[in-house]
Design a protein around this motif. Structure first.
Motif, PDB file in Angstrom:
ATOM      1  N   GLN A 664      -3.548  49.332 -13.145  1.00  0.00           N
ATOM      2  CA  GLN A 664      -2.420  50.225 -12.911  1.00  0.00           C
ATOM      3  C   GLN A 664      -1.525  49.695 -11.803  1.00  0.00           C
ATOM      4  O   GLN A 664      -0.294  49.772 -11.888  1.00  0.00           O
ATOM      5  CB  GLN A 664      -2.920  51.629 -12.560  1.00  0.00           C
ATOM      6  N   TYR A 665      -2.131  49.145 -10.753  1.00  0.00           N
ATOM      7  CA  TYR A 665      -1.331  48.573  -9.670  1.00  0.00           C
ATOM      8  C   TYR A 665      -0.543  47.373 -10.173  1.00  0.00           C
ATOM      9  O   TYR A 665       0.628  47.185  -9.803  1.00  0.00           O
ATOM     10  CB  TYR A 665      -2.230  48.158  -8.505  1.00  0.00           C
ATOM     11  N   LEU A 666      -1.160  46.550 -11.002  1.00  0.00           N
ATOM     12  CA  LEU A 666      -0.458  45.401 -11.582  1.00  0.00           C
ATOM     13  C   LEU A 666       0.694  45.874 -12.460  1.00  0.00           C
ATOM     14  O   LEU A 666       1.814  45.346 -12.382  1.00  0.00           O
ATOM     15  CB  LEU A 666      -1.436  44.543 -12.390  1.00  0.00           C
ATOM     16  N   TYR A 667       0.431  46.855 -13.293  1.00  0.00           N
ATOM     17  CA  TYR A 667       1.451  47.384 -14.205  1.00  0.00           C
ATOM     18  C   TYR A 667       2.672  47.884 -13.418  1.00  0.00           C
ATOM     19  O   TYR A 667       3.825  47.558 -13.745  1.00  0.00           O
ATOM     20  CB  TYR A 667       0.845  48.508 -15.034  1.00  0.00           C
ATOM     21  N   ALA A 668       2.428  48.680 -12.376  1.00  0.00           N
ATOM     22  CA  ALA A 668       3.527  49.225 -11.579  1.00  0.00           C
ATOM     23  C   ALA A 668       4.278  48.112 -10.846  1.00  0.00           C
ATOM     24  O   ALA A 668       5.519  48.141 -10.744  1.00  0.00           O
ATOM     25  CB  ALA A 668       2.984  50.237 -10.579  1.00  0.00           C
ATOM     26  N   TYR A 669       3.548  47.128 -10.346  1.00  0.00           N
ATOM     27  CA  TYR A 669       4.171  45.993  -9.650  1.00  0.00           C
ATOM     28  C   TYR A 669       5.095  45.227 -10.591  1.00  0.00           C
ATOM     29  O   TYR A 669       6.249  44.908 -10.244  1.00  0.00           O
ATOM     30  CB  TYR A 669       3.069  45.102  -9.091  1.00  0.00           C
ATOM     31  N   LEU A 670       4.635  44.968 -11.815  1.00  0.00           N
ATOM     32  CA  LEU A 670       5.451  44.227 -12.784  1.00  0.00           C
ATOM     33  C   LEU A 670       6.665  45.032 -13.222  1.00  0.00           C
ATOM     34  O   LEU A 670       7.767  44.485 -13.366  1.00  0.00           O
ATOM     35  CB  LEU A 670       4.595  43.853 -13.990  1.00  0.00           C
ATOM     36  N   LEU A 671       6.488  46.328 -13.433  1.00  0.00           N
ATOM     37  CA  LEU A 671       7.631  47.177 -13.791  1.00  0.00           C
ATOM     38  C   LEU A 671       8.664  47.198 -12.674  1.00  0.00           C
ATOM     39  O   LEU A 671       9.880  47.212 -12.922  1.00  0.00           O
ATOM     40  CB  LEU A 671       7.160  48.599 -14.074  1.00  0.00           C
ATOM     41  N   SER A 672       8.175  47.218 -11.438  1.00  0.00           N
ATOM     42  CA  SER A 672       9.084  47.218 -10.296  1.00  0.00           C
ATOM     43  C   SER A 672       9.865  45.912 -10.227  1.00  0.00           C
ATOM     44  O   SER A 672      11.074  45.904  -9.941  1.00  0.00           O
ATOM     45  CB  SER A 672       8.285  47.439  -9.013  1.00  0.00           C
ATOM     46  N   MET A 673       9.194  44.795 -10.509  1.00  0.00           N
ATOM     47  CA  MET A 673       9.889  43.507 -10.563  1.00  0.00           C
ATOM     48  C   MET A 673      10.964  43.528 -11.637  1.00  0.00           C
ATOM     49  O   MET A 673      12.110  43.101 -11.411  1.00  0.00           O
ATOM     50  CB  MET A 673       8.888  42.384 -10.842  1.00  0.00           C
ATOM     51  N   ASP A 674      10.591  44.047 -12.785  1.00  0.00           N
ATOM     52  CA  ASP A 674      11.548  44.132 -13.892  1.00  0.00           C
ATOM     53  C   ASP A 674      12.739  45.007 -13.509  1.00  0.00           C
ATOM     54  O   ASP A 674      13.887  44.703 -13.842  1.00  0.00           O
ATOM     55  CB  ASP A 674      10.840  44.699 -15.124  1.00  0.00           C
ATOM     56  N   GLY A 675      12.464  46.096 -12.785  1.00  0.00           N
ATOM     57  CA  GLY A 675      13.517  47.041 -12.435  1.00  0.00           C
ATOM     58  C   GLY A 675      14.572  46.493 -11.504  1.00  0.00           C
ATOM     59  O   GLY A 675      15.696  47.008 -11.459  1.00  0.00           O
ATOM     60  N   ILE A 676      14.244  45.458 -10.736  1.00  0.00           N
ATOM     61  CA  ILE A 676      15.244  44.873  -9.828  1.00  0.00           C
ATOM     62  C   ILE A 676      15.722  43.511 -10.326  1.00  0.00           C
ATOM     63  O   ILE A 676      16.249  42.705  -9.569  1.00  0.00           O
ATOM     64  CB  ILE A 676      14.708  44.759  -8.391  1.00  0.00           C
ATOM     65  N   GLY A 677      15.516  43.270 -11.621  1.00  0.00           N
ATOM     66  CA  GLY A 677      16.072  42.068 -12.232  1.00  0.00           C
ATOM     67  C   GLY A 677      15.189  40.848 -12.192  1.00  0.00           C
ATOM     68  O   GLY A 677      15.661  39.727 -12.443  1.00  0.00           O
ATOM     69  N   GLN A 678      13.886  41.020 -11.897  1.00  0.00           N
ATOM     70  CA  GLN A 678      12.961  39.879 -11.853  1.00  0.00           C
ATOM     71  C   GLN A 678      12.065  39.872 -13.099  1.00  0.00           C
ATOM     72  O   GLN A 678      10.856  39.680 -13.015  1.00  0.00           O
ATOM     73  CB  GLN A 678      12.119  39.933 -10.576  1.00  0.00           C
ATOM     74  N   SER A 679      12.674  40.060 -14.255  1.00  0.00           N
ATOM     75  CA  SER A 679      11.909  40.185 -15.497  1.00  0.00           C
ATOM     76  C   SER A 679      11.170  38.901 -15.844  1.00  0.00           C
ATOM     77  O   SER A 679      10.032  38.938 -16.329  1.00  0.00           O
ATOM     78  CB  SER A 679      12.841  40.571 -16.652  1.00  0.00           C
ATOM     79  N   LYS A 680      11.801  37.763 -15.630  1.00  0.00           N
ATOM     80  CA  LYS A 680      11.165  36.494 -15.957  1.00  0.00           C
ATOM     81  C   LYS A 680       9.947  36.267 -15.070  1.00  0.00           C
ATOM     82  O   LYS A 680       8.875  35.866 -15.549  1.00  0.00           O
ATOM     83  CB  LYS A 680      12.168  35.347 -15.771  1.00  0.00           C
ATOM     84  N   GLN A 681      10.082  36.552 -13.776  1.00  0.00           N
ATOM     85  CA  GLN A 681       8.951  36.398 -12.861  1.00  0.00           C
ATOM     86  C   GLN A 681       7.815  37.349 -13.242  1.00  0.00           C
ATOM     87  O   GLN A 681       6.637  36.993 -13.166  1.00  0.00           O
ATOM     88  CB  GLN A 681       9.389  36.665 -11.417  1.00  0.00           C
ATOM     89  N   ALA A 682       8.188  38.553 -13.672  1.00  0.00           N
ATOM     90  CA  ALA A 682       7.180  39.533 -14.080  1.00  0.00           C
ATOM     91  C   ALA A 682       6.408  39.028 -15.293  1.00  0.00           C
ATOM     92  O   ALA A 682       5.170  39.145 -15.359  1.00  0.00           O
ATOM     93  CB  ALA A 682       7.836  40.876 -14.386  1.00  0.00           C
ATOM     94  N   LEU A 683       7.112  38.458 -16.268  1.00  0.00           N
ATOM     95  CA  LEU A 683       6.468  37.930 -17.468  1.00  0.00           C
ATOM     96  C   LEU A 683       5.510  36.796 -17.115  1.00  0.00           C
ATOM     97  O   LEU A 683       4.363  36.761 -17.591  1.00  0.00           O
ATOM     98  CB  LEU A 683       7.532  37.442 -18.451  1.00  0.00           C
ATOM     99  N   ASN A 684       5.963  35.876 -16.286  1.00  0.00           N
ATOM    100  CA  ASN A 684       5.111  34.739 -15.914  1.00  0.00           C
ATOM    101  C   ASN A 684       3.884  35.188 -15.125  1.00  0.00           C
ATOM    102  O   ASN A 684       2.780  34.664 -15.321  1.00  0.00           O
ATOM    103  CB  ASN A 684       5.923  33.732 -15.097  1.00  0.00           C
ATOM    104  N   THR A 685       4.075  36.162 -14.251  1.00  0.00           N
ATOM    105  CA  THR A 685       2.945  36.683 -13.472  1.00  0.00           C
ATOM    106  C   THR A 685       1.908  37.308 -14.385  1.00  0.00           C
ATOM    107  O   THR A 685       0.698  37.068 -14.238  1.00  0.00           O
ATOM    108  CB  THR A 685       3.436  37.724 -12.445  1.00  0.00           C
ATOM    109  N   LEU A 686       2.378  38.101 -15.355  1.00  0.00           N
ATOM    110  CA  LEU A 686       1.447  38.756 -16.265  1.00  0.00           C
ATOM    111  C   LEU A 686       0.678  37.735 -17.097  1.00  0.00           C
ATOM    112  O   LEU A 686      -0.547  37.874 -17.293  1.00  0.00           O
ATOM    113  CB  LEU A 686       2.200  39.729 -17.174  1.00  0.00           C
TER     114      LEU A 686
END
Length: 723
Positions: A664-686
């Motif tokens: 859940q913490y990972l999920y929220a962290y990735l969504l937060s990255m996506d929300g501020i325009g870091q979608s590519k970084q979020a995808l690579n992290t996941l």
């Protein structure tokens, strides 16, 4: 994982004007008639569970010996016939007299009185093992951790308090007598160690009965008058079976009262009452147990033994342990060979190790050890067959590689296959149980199928019942009703705990009859699930009685943070938010390093729309508990509500970094990255960490979404393959 987990999940336990032991409960009254039994008992750990500190009981070196662990320093010395310690993390340590010894082997702990009647366990213990085994030394109870004064595990904090954490299993007839208004105790015992009373109960009138030279059974009948049966093995059988009347093993409730991880429902316990009338047991849940039910944290014996084929066959504690010394009856494989054929099992063709070697010992394959309290090796009592192939899939330990530490589970699986052929098949239902324990996805129908599977131990199925909310957002009321009506008390208990998500109408229809259940643990669970449900007439009376029992169990445990937090949770459900906030403030006052209280208080302030208090709360909480993942997560959600997305991302990242296995913490962290325009970084992290969360549907869907958003076909296909 450290012992701080087990201490945090021991849901609830609690200064001491000790009463003089009354003659009514004097062990001398028992010894007068039962001298042989008394001599055997003197050999037991029970007899040395606790004692006044003097020359005859203290094992540690108090000859002006100094020891330290990080900043914690101690000097152990004598003053005349008294034993003293000088201890602290500053240049001005505090001196305490050693009041009592606690245990004797393989370690001995020491109790000091820091306030009138309040006993704490010192952080340094004496290793009572021989020098050859690494003993005869002082060591810190948490050797691998730096326990500062601002730590919930520091020895002056509630979790190291004798009255609440330890007392009831080291003395007969203990009652804590905790006063929540004064945060004080007036604890009393009936006997300083574990004697006759803890196992035999009050035995009212027994001393007045005529004496007899005939030996008697546990039911008071002479051996000649009662055929009690025996374990017998026919010539063509490999394993003995019970011959005689059905065994009454209910006496083991007295054993389980201490040899289990459980939450007390009453102030003190009695051998005259059932286990489930005095405790609510911990089931086989992570992180206390491994996915396959093997012991992990300090969970004692109850949970593992109830999984065993031995327990299912009717084996009880006294088949292996002497009833008064509690030592095992026979050393070595002879203990198992009481029932298991030597020709079949105590031969190299079975164990594939040289005779008399460590590898040839039954217990080393079927009862592997875990080490607790630094030096105490305890055996798993589930008596499972080694399944190293499970280690590969579920990360569980296996007995083979615990000895052959230079090998891996694949090697162990290969060896067993070479010796015995293909390993026995693990049923689909068991696989689903193990997946469930790890938080992996199974379907609702698979979940219900494993609960219905009679080949799986009752306690394992009860654990699955308690997790029904993981696969069913709306519980199947017909399925749940069958569980609530079960003859198995653990099924009723787990189903009642799972029923919190039912509608008020469903709760009234299904739970009301269990307000009159024979066991208090079930009644308390039902009352907890029915808080706020409108009732009338006899149903209301029954609920009020059960609710009183619930509140008694909560108050008994209010000497530590969780007790007040549980009272707050009930008040939140009743919409008494001011009362809830007050209870949580009390929790923080008596247990300032318990992060759950801050987390819950933040939720109360949110419900009250007291944003002005939240900033100050998070500042205080994170100053005291900078390594609390759930507090960083809670603050992140607060910042999102305030539309402060960049600071929120930082807080989500902190939560995930502190607890990297929390999906859940990972999920929220990735969504937060996506929300501020870091979608590519979020995808690579996941993609980098997804292997740790294989089967997590929420993260899988997020991966597909991020791949589509980034128009990354390769990543999309990769996540599709993970389905």
């Amino acid at each position: 994982m450290s012992l701080r987990i087990i201490i945090t999940l021991l849901i609830l336990f609690s200064l001491v004007n000790f009463s003089v032991q009354s003659e009514e409960y004097s062990t001398q009254a028992c010894t007068n008639c039962h001298q042989n039994e008394h001599q055997q008992w003197l050999k037991s750990d029970h007899a040395k569970a606790m004692a006044v500190a003097d020359e005859s009981t203290v094992l540690g070196d108090f000859n002006d010996v100094r020891t330290e662990h990080y900043a914690e320093k101690a000097r152990f010395y004598r003053q005349g016939k008294q034993f003293w310690v000088e201890i602290g993390q500053t240049d001005h340590p505090t001196k305490y007299q050693i009041k009592y010894t606690f245990g004797h082997f393989p370690l001995q702990q020491y109790l000091v009185e820091i306030e009138p009647g309040k006993l704490q366990v010192l952080p340094f213990s004496w290793d009572a093992r021989s020098k050859q085994d690494g003993g005869q030394r002082w060591y810190h109870n948490y050797e691998a951790e730096n326990i500062t004064t601002a730590d919930r595990l520091h020895w002056l904090q509630p979790l190291q308090n004798w009255n609440g954490m330890c007392a009831d299993c080291h003395s007969d007839g203990i009652q804590r007598h905790y006063n929540p208004e004064q945060n004080s105790f007036n604890s009393h015992w009936k006997n300083i160690n574990v004697g006759c009373l803890s196992c035999h109960g009050e035995m009212q009138g027994h001393p007045d009965q005529p004496r007899s030279n005939k030996s008697t059974t546990n039911n008071g009948k002479s051996d000649a008058a009662a055929y009690i049966g025996n374990w017998l093995r026919q010539a063509d059988q490999k394993i003995a079976s019970w011959h005689g009347p059905k065994r009454d093993n209910s006496f083991m409730d007295s054993c389980f009262a201490c040899h289990s991880l459980r939450s007390p429902l009453t102030d003190g316990f009695s051998a005259d009452n059932a286990f489930l009338d005095q405790f609510s047991p911990q089931l086989l849940l992570a992180p206390m147990y491994h996915a396959d039910g093997q012991i992990k944290e300090e969970v004692y014996v109850y949970g593992s033994f109830l999984q065993s084929k031995m327990y299912a066959a009717g084996v009880n504690c006294l088949d292996c342990h002497d009833k008064h010394s509690m030592k095992i009856k026979i050393q070595g494989n002879g203990l198992c060979l009481q029932c298991h054929s030597a020709e079949a099992y105590d031969v190299e063709s079975h164990h594939h190790h040289p005779q008399q070697s460590e590898g040839a010992q039954c217990i080393n394959c079927h009862m592997p050890t875990n080490r607790y309290m630094g030096v105490d090796d305890r055996r798993d009592h589930s008596l499972k067959i080694p399944h190293p192939q499970l280690a590969e899939q579920f990360g569980t330990p296996d007995a083979c590689t615990s000895c052959h530490q230079d090998k891996n589970s694949q090697w162990a699986t290969g060896q067993l296959t070479k010796w015995f052929g293909q390993p026995p098949t693990i049923s689909a239902n068991l696989h689903n149980l193990y997946k469930l324990q790890l938080g992996q996805r199974i379907t609702p129908s698979e979940h219900m199928a494993l609960i219905r599977d009679n080949s799986i131990p009752v306690i394992s199925r009860a654990t699955a019942i308690s997790l029904l909310g993981m696969t069913q957002s709306q519980l199947d009321s017909h399925f749940l009703q069958a569980l609530l009506n079960s003859d198995e008390a653990l099924f009723r208990l787990s189903a009642a705990q799972a029923a919190t998500t039912l509608t008020p109408i469903q709760k009234t229809a299904l739970l009301v009859p269990l307000l009159r259940d024979k066991y208090k643990a079930v009644r308390v669970a039902v009352a907890r699930s029915m808080v706020g449900v409108p009732l009338s007439g006899q149903d209301k009376t029954d609920f009020d009685n059960a609710f009183d029992e619930l509140m008694q169990s909560v108050e008994v445990n209010s000497w530590r943070g969780e007790g007040h937090a549980n009272q707050a949770a009930i008040n939140i459900q009743l919409n008494n938010l001011d009362h809830a906030a007050s209870e949580l403030q009390k929790s923080i006052k008596i247990d300032p390093y318990f992060d759950g209280a801050y987390f819950a208080l933040a939720e109360v302030y949110r419900l009250q729309q007291r944003e002005d208090l939240l900033d100050k709360l998070y500042q205080t909480a994170l100053q005291r508990l900078p390594d609390s993942a759930q507090l960083h997560y809670s603050k992140a959600l607060f910042l999102v509500r305030k539309q402060q997305y960049q600071p929120a991302l930082k807080a989500f990242k902190s939560a995930y970094k502190l607890q990297p296995d929390n999906s859940q913490y990972l999920y929220a962290y990735l969504l937060s990255m996506d929300g501020i325009g870091q979608s590519k970084q979020a995808l690579n992290t996941l993609k980098m960490v997804y292997s740790r969360f294989q089967g997590d549907q929420q993260l899988l869907e997020l991966g597909l979404y991020l791949a589509q958003k980034n128009q990354d076909r390769n990543s999309y296909d990769w996540f599709m393959q993970q389905r």
